[in-house]
Design a protein around this motif. Structure first.
Motif, PDB file in Angstrom:
ATOM      1  N   UNK A 263       0.857  -1.187   0.000  1.00 22.40           N
ATOM      2  CA  UNK A 263       0.000   0.000   0.000  1.00 22.40           C
ATOM      3  C   UNK A 263       0.892   1.236   0.000  1.00 22.40           C
ATOM      4  N   UNK A 264       0.920   1.958  -1.100  1.00 22.67           N
ATOM      5  CA  UNK A 264       1.764   3.145  -1.184  1.00 22.67           C
ATOM      6  C   UNK A 264       1.351   4.179  -0.149  1.00 22.67           C
ATOM      7  N   UNK A 265       0.065   4.400   0.039  1.00 27.14           N
ATOM      8  CA  UNK A 265      -0.362   5.422   1.005  1.00 27.14           C
ATOM      9  C   UNK A 265       0.064   5.059   2.427  1.00 27.14           C
TER      10      UNK A 265
ATOM     11  N   UNK B   2      -0.148   7.777 -10.851  1.00 31.43           N
ATOM     12  CA  UNK B   2      -0.773   6.869 -11.805  1.00 31.43           C
ATOM     13  C   UNK B   2      -0.034   5.536 -11.874  1.00 31.43           C
ATOM     14  N   UNK B   3       1.230   5.526 -11.457  1.00 30.35           N
ATOM     15  CA  UNK B   3       2.021   4.292 -11.423  1.00 30.35           C
ATOM     16  C   UNK B   3       2.189   3.766  -9.999  1.00 30.35           C
ATOM     17  N   UNK B   4       1.527   4.425  -9.040  1.00 29.95           N
ATOM     18  CA  UNK B   4       1.629   4.059  -7.614  1.00 29.95           C
ATOM     19  C   UNK B   4       3.099   4.016  -7.194  1.00 29.95           C
ATOM     20  N   UNK B   5       3.802   5.129  -7.456  1.00 34.60           N
ATOM     21  CA  UNK B   5       5.240   5.227  -7.242  1.00 34.60           C
ATOM     22  C   UNK B   5       5.575   6.559  -6.585  1.00 34.60           C
ATOM     23  N   UNK B   6       6.575   6.538  -5.689  1.00 31.26           N
ATOM     24  CA  UNK B   6       7.080   7.784  -5.097  1.00 31.26           C
ATOM     25  C   UNK B   6       8.575   7.635  -4.836  1.00 31.26           C
ATOM     26  N   UNK B   7       9.289   8.737  -5.026  1.00 32.78           N
ATOM     27  CA  UNK B   7      10.710   8.819  -4.695  1.00 32.78           C
ATOM     28  C   UNK B   7      10.828   9.726  -3.479  1.00 32.78           C
TER      29      UNK B   7
ATOM     30  N   UNK C 198       7.261   1.513  -4.640  1.00 32.32           N
ATOM     31  CA  UNK C 198       6.314   1.196  -5.706  1.00 32.32           C
ATOM     32  C   UNK C 198       5.310   0.182  -5.175  1.00 32.32           C
ATOM     33  N   UNK C 199       4.037   0.519  -5.308  1.00 35.04           N
ATOM     34  CA  UNK C 199       2.992  -0.410  -4.888  1.00 35.04           C
ATOM     35  C   UNK C 199       2.937  -1.549  -5.896  1.00 35.04           C
ATOM     36  N   UNK C 200       3.132  -2.759  -5.420  1.00 30.18           N
ATOM     37  CA  UNK C 200       3.167  -3.907  -6.313  1.00 30.18           C
ATOM     38  C   UNK C 200       1.767  -4.234  -6.827  1.00 30.18           C
ATOM     39  N   UNK C 201       1.723  -4.682  -8.056  1.00 32.87           N
ATOM     40  CA  UNK C 201       0.454  -5.072  -8.660  1.00 32.87           C
ATOM     41  C   UNK C 201       0.095  -6.507  -8.309  1.00 32.87           C
ATOM     42  N   UNK C 202       1.095  -7.259  -7.871  1.00 29.52           N
ATOM     43  CA  UNK C 202       0.901  -8.669  -7.576  1.00 29.52           C
ATOM     44  C   UNK C 202       1.962  -9.124  -6.583  1.00 29.52           C
TER      45      UNK C 202
ATOM     46  N   UNK D 176       9.030  -1.430   8.645  1.00 26.18           N
ATOM     47  CA  UNK D 176       8.009  -0.638   7.957  1.00 26.18           C
ATOM     48  C   UNK D 176       6.746  -1.501   7.810  1.00 26.18           C
ATOM     49  N   UNK D 177       5.661  -0.969   7.269  1.00 23.98           N
ATOM     50  CA  UNK D 177       4.411  -1.742   7.203  1.00 23.98           C
ATOM     51  C   UNK D 177       4.501  -3.072   6.461  1.00 23.98           C
ATOM     52  N   UNK D 178       5.488  -3.232   5.577  1.00 23.79           N
ATOM     53  CA  UNK D 178       5.639  -4.488   4.849  1.00 23.79           C
ATOM     54  C   UNK D 178       6.746  -5.371   5.408  1.00 23.79           C
ATOM     55  N   UNK D 179       7.404  -4.916   6.463  1.00 27.99           N
ATOM     56  CA  UNK D 179       8.408  -5.736   7.123  1.00 27.99           C
ATOM     57  C   UNK D 179       9.850  -5.415   6.795  1.00 27.99           C
TER      58      UNK D 179
END
Length: 147
Positions: free
Chosen positions: A14-16, A36-41, A52-56, A131-134
């Motif tokens: 989750x990018x947010x 639009x690409x769910x990406x931030x630097x 980058x928010x993964x699509x899968x 972080x939230x994803x470990x």
């Protein structure tokens, strides 16, 4: 914009949620984003990090790899196994206060440690948090650099 030679790019679920963690709690600023690409630097001092928010969560197909989706294996929690990212911050205590206020778990509370760096000694204050994803993040503040 002067770019560092190495910039980790982390897949996130989750990018947010990841932006809340890295910007609000750790202290990064969004350098630029492509929503639009769910990406931030992100930038903090001389550090750069891309999210980058993964699509899968599945291993990318050959077509996905060619499109820049670099999931070379299935993603499963916790992400980033075997790596911790040391991050120089100006004030570890401030990071700790923000994490505690947000109710975010700290894996290893603030402590001081000295490291030998060649003929010098570097004393730092640091903590360890996921972080939230470990992904393991180690905010570190230099207290003393002894020649």
């Amino acid at each position: 914009m002067d770019r560092p030679s190495l910039v980790p790019e982390l897949y996130v679920t989750s990018l947010s949620r990841s932006l809340d963690f890295y910007v609000e709690l750790i202290g990064f600023a969004v350098e630029y984003a492509r929503p639009e690409e769910r990406f931030a630097s992100l930038a903090l001092g001389g550090a750069r990090l891309m999210l980058e928010e993964t699509r899968s969560l599945e291993t990318a197909s050959a077509d996905e790899l060619a499109r820049g989706e670099f999931r070379t294996a299935e993603l499963c929690a916790p992400f980033g196994r075997g790596i911790n990212l040391e991050l120089r911050v100006p004030d570890v205590a401030a990071v700790s206060r923000r994490l505690v206020a947000a109710g975010h778990p700290i894996l290893l509370d603030t402590y001081e440690k000295s490291y030998r760096v060649g003929a010098r000694s570097l004393r730092v204050r640091q903590l360890l948090v996921a972080d939230p994803d470990g992904y393991l993040i180690r905010p570190s503040q230099v207290l003393e650099d002894i020649a």
